[in-house]
Design an enzyme around this catalytic site. Structure first.
Site, PDB file in Angstrom:
ATOM      1  N   HIS A  57       0.890  -1.185   0.128  1.00 21.61           N
ATOM      2  CA  HIS A  57       0.204   0.014  -0.033  1.00 21.61           C
ATOM      3  C   HIS A  57       0.961   1.170  -0.052  1.00 21.61           C
ATOM      4  O   HIS A  57       1.313   1.644   0.835  1.00 21.61           O
ATOM      5  CB  HIS A  57      -0.801  -0.086   1.227  1.00 21.61           C
ATOM      6  CG  HIS A  57      -1.883   1.104   1.179  1.00 21.61           C
ATOM      7  ND1 HIS A  57      -3.364   0.837   0.911  1.00 21.61           N
ATOM      8  CD2 HIS A  57      -1.712   2.400   1.138  1.00 21.61           C
ATOM      9  CE1 HIS A  57      -3.942   2.019   1.095  1.00 21.61           C
ATOM     10  NE2 HIS A  57      -2.928   3.015   1.074  1.00 21.61           N
ATOM     11  N   GLU A 213     -11.169   4.370   6.761  1.00 20.90           N
ATOM     12  CA  GLU A 213     -10.144   5.151   7.294  1.00 20.90           C
ATOM     13  C   GLU A 213     -10.511   6.088   8.127  1.00 20.90           C
ATOM     14  O   GLU A 213     -10.396   7.499   7.885  1.00 20.90           O
ATOM     15  CB  GLU A 213      -8.724   5.385   6.086  1.00 20.90           C
ATOM     16  CG  GLU A 213      -7.658   6.028   6.721  1.00 20.90           C
ATOM     17  CD  GLU A 213      -6.768   6.623   5.832  1.00 20.90           C
ATOM     18  OE1 GLU A 213      -7.008   6.556   4.567  1.00 20.90           O
ATOM     19  OE2 GLU A 213      -5.611   6.841   6.045  1.00 20.90           O
ATOM     20  N   ASP A 309       2.462   3.232   2.740  1.00 23.14           N
ATOM     21  CA  ASP A 309       1.353   4.276   2.668  1.00 23.14           C
ATOM     22  C   ASP A 309       2.017   5.528   1.916  1.00 23.14           C
ATOM     23  O   ASP A 309       1.740   6.031   0.915  1.00 23.14           O
ATOM     24  CB  ASP A 309       0.375   4.687   3.734  1.00 23.14           C
ATOM     25  CG  ASP A 309      -1.047   5.241   3.369  1.00 23.14           C
ATOM     26  OD1 ASP A 309      -1.142   5.124   2.180  1.00 23.14           O
ATOM     27  OD2 ASP A 309      -1.538   5.477   4.299  1.00 23.14           O
TER      28      ASP A 309
HETATM   29 FE   FE2 Z   1      -3.404   5.167   1.363  1.00 26.51          FE
END
Ligand code: FE2
Length: 433
Positions: A57, A213, A309
């Protein structure tokens, strides 16, 4: 005649002092004391040899943009999205490619040889997609780069996003993304999950959604994601990224949810560095950590893979492409401190991530790709503890990055010493497993 033999390697599964022989880009043998000749021999000297790190990710379109056009003052996810929105009209393909390739160099140096990057498809020119498709091709000899069509500003919420997402898939983006918690309503969020899973099923693609999220315990889009996965027969091909709302959910509801996720064979992708940084921002004290329920998900047999991320972008100012740092943070945030749990954290940045991405040929087995990393550490736990130096990074049997061991030379009132951070092993007390 082999191309390469690594001698006296410790493996992540606990085998010690074995040799790994490589021929034609693949692992040809793993056994003690291989005496055959080889063009090159590397003495691993009882250090850890692992498969490469895998980041399932990432946002390669935003990486290394920190400070453009300004810094994130509140530190929240939402200001990060707004800030990225300010930057988007200014993006050029050339600048995107240059930043992404610079990041890839950093990743390779860290033994990170497979990355799944989301690519924003709410930028109407799709310059982000054009740039990352170019990067995917250029970097293919060294990094397996998968791209996810990610409607950052909402699949329904942003005008034109639905058409742009399909266009991105037509252009060659690999995976269908989404962001249901950012849609206007819960209903539209659930509808986006349904629409996006249908697109994936029709096109024969995988799904990887930014899902829930948020700190809002009522954000339950993961249940729709699990149900749609089963409805379309996509088991094992769908990932839920972040799932931070699970941190705040009621335990009774979670006791129903986790079996649904297991049934759908969802891959769960927490992003420990980012989750602990962005979540809990509206709390006073106690302040929530925000990372999803990793030990409980692992105990249910669900594949958990950690993502990085962000590195130096509107959401996160730090980061260095070091997946060991990601695992290190996960151990702290989830309090997964047993020896077994720390080893599981190493798996979450290697084999579990490869599984989440569906990588072929990944593994420490005869016939697998000869993609390997030699670390200045004896075992996976020490590698995480030290964020160990990558002494050699090998891709398809060829050394593509090397580094000197990290050693410090002390001069202490006449006594000199050399400190090797990897020379401090634990004592073999009880409870070691
Ligand atoms: Fe993300």
């Amino acid at each position: 005649m082999f191309d390469l033999i690594l001698t006296s390697a410790n493996l992540p599964d606990g085998r010690r002092g074995v040799d790994i022989a490589v021929k034609d880009g693949r692992i040809a043998a793993i056994e003690p004391g291989i005496t055959a000749e080889a063009r090159e021999r590397i003495d691993a000297a009882n250090r850890l040899v692992s498969t490469p790190f895998v980041d399932p990710h990432f946002h390669m379109d935003a990486t290394l943009s920190l400070g453009l056009p300004r810094m994130n003052r509140s530190g929240t996810l939402l200001e990060g999205i707004a800030l990225w929105g300010e930057l988007k009209p200014m993006l050029t393909r050339e600048a995107l490619v240059e930043r992404a390739l610079r990041y890839c160099d950093l990743a390779i140096a860290q033994g990170l040889l497979a990355i799944r990057s989301h690519v924003d498809v709410s930028e109407p020119r799709l310059v982000t997609v054009e740039a990352l498709l170019e990067v995917r091709e250029k970097i293919a000899p060294f990094i397996d780069l998968q791209l996810v069509a990610f409607p950052q500003d909402g699949y329904f919420r942003a005008p034109g996003a639905a058409a742009a997402l399909e266009r991105a898939l037509d252009m060659g983006v690999d995976i269908v993304g989404g962001i249901p918690h950012f849609e206007r309503t819960m209903e539209e969020g659930a509808a986006s999950v349904k629409a996006l899973c249908r697109i994936a099923a029709e096109r024969g693609l995988r799904v990887d959604m930014h899902c829930d999220e948020t700190d809002d315990p009522m954000s339950r889009h993961v249940e729709t994601l699990a149900a749609e996965t089963v409805r379309h027969g996509l088991q094992g091909r769908v990932a839920g990224s972040h799932l931070t709302s699970m941190h705040s959910m009621d335990n009774y509801y979670v006791s129903k949810l986790i079996p649904l996720m297991a049934e759908a064979e969802l891959h769960v992708i927490p992003n420990p560095l980012i989750n602990i940084t962005l979540q809990g921002r509206h709390d006073t004290y106690p302040r929530r950590r925000g990372m999803t329920r990793v030990p409980e998900l692992m105990a249910a047999g669900i594949n958990v893979a950690y993502g990085h991320d962000c590195v130096m972008d509107p959401w996160y100012s730090l980061g260095s492409g070091d997946m060991l740092e990601v695992a290190h943070m996960a151990i702290h945030a989830a309090q997964m401190t047993s020896r077994q749990a720390m080893r599981a954290s190493f798996d979450a940045i290697t084999v579990n991530s490869a599984r989440a991405m569906g990588l072929e040929g990944y593994g420490l087995a005869v016939g697998s790709n000869a993609d390997l990393v030699l670390l200045q550490a004896e075992d996976p736990i020490e590698a995480i503890r030290l964020k160990a130096t990558r002494l050699a990074v090998i891709r398809r049997g060829r050394v593509i990055a090397r580094a000197e061991p990290r050693l410090s030379r002390l001069d202490l009132d006449g006594r000199t010493a050399t400190v090797d951070p990897a020379a401090y092993a634990p004592h073999a007390g009880e409870g070691g497993d």
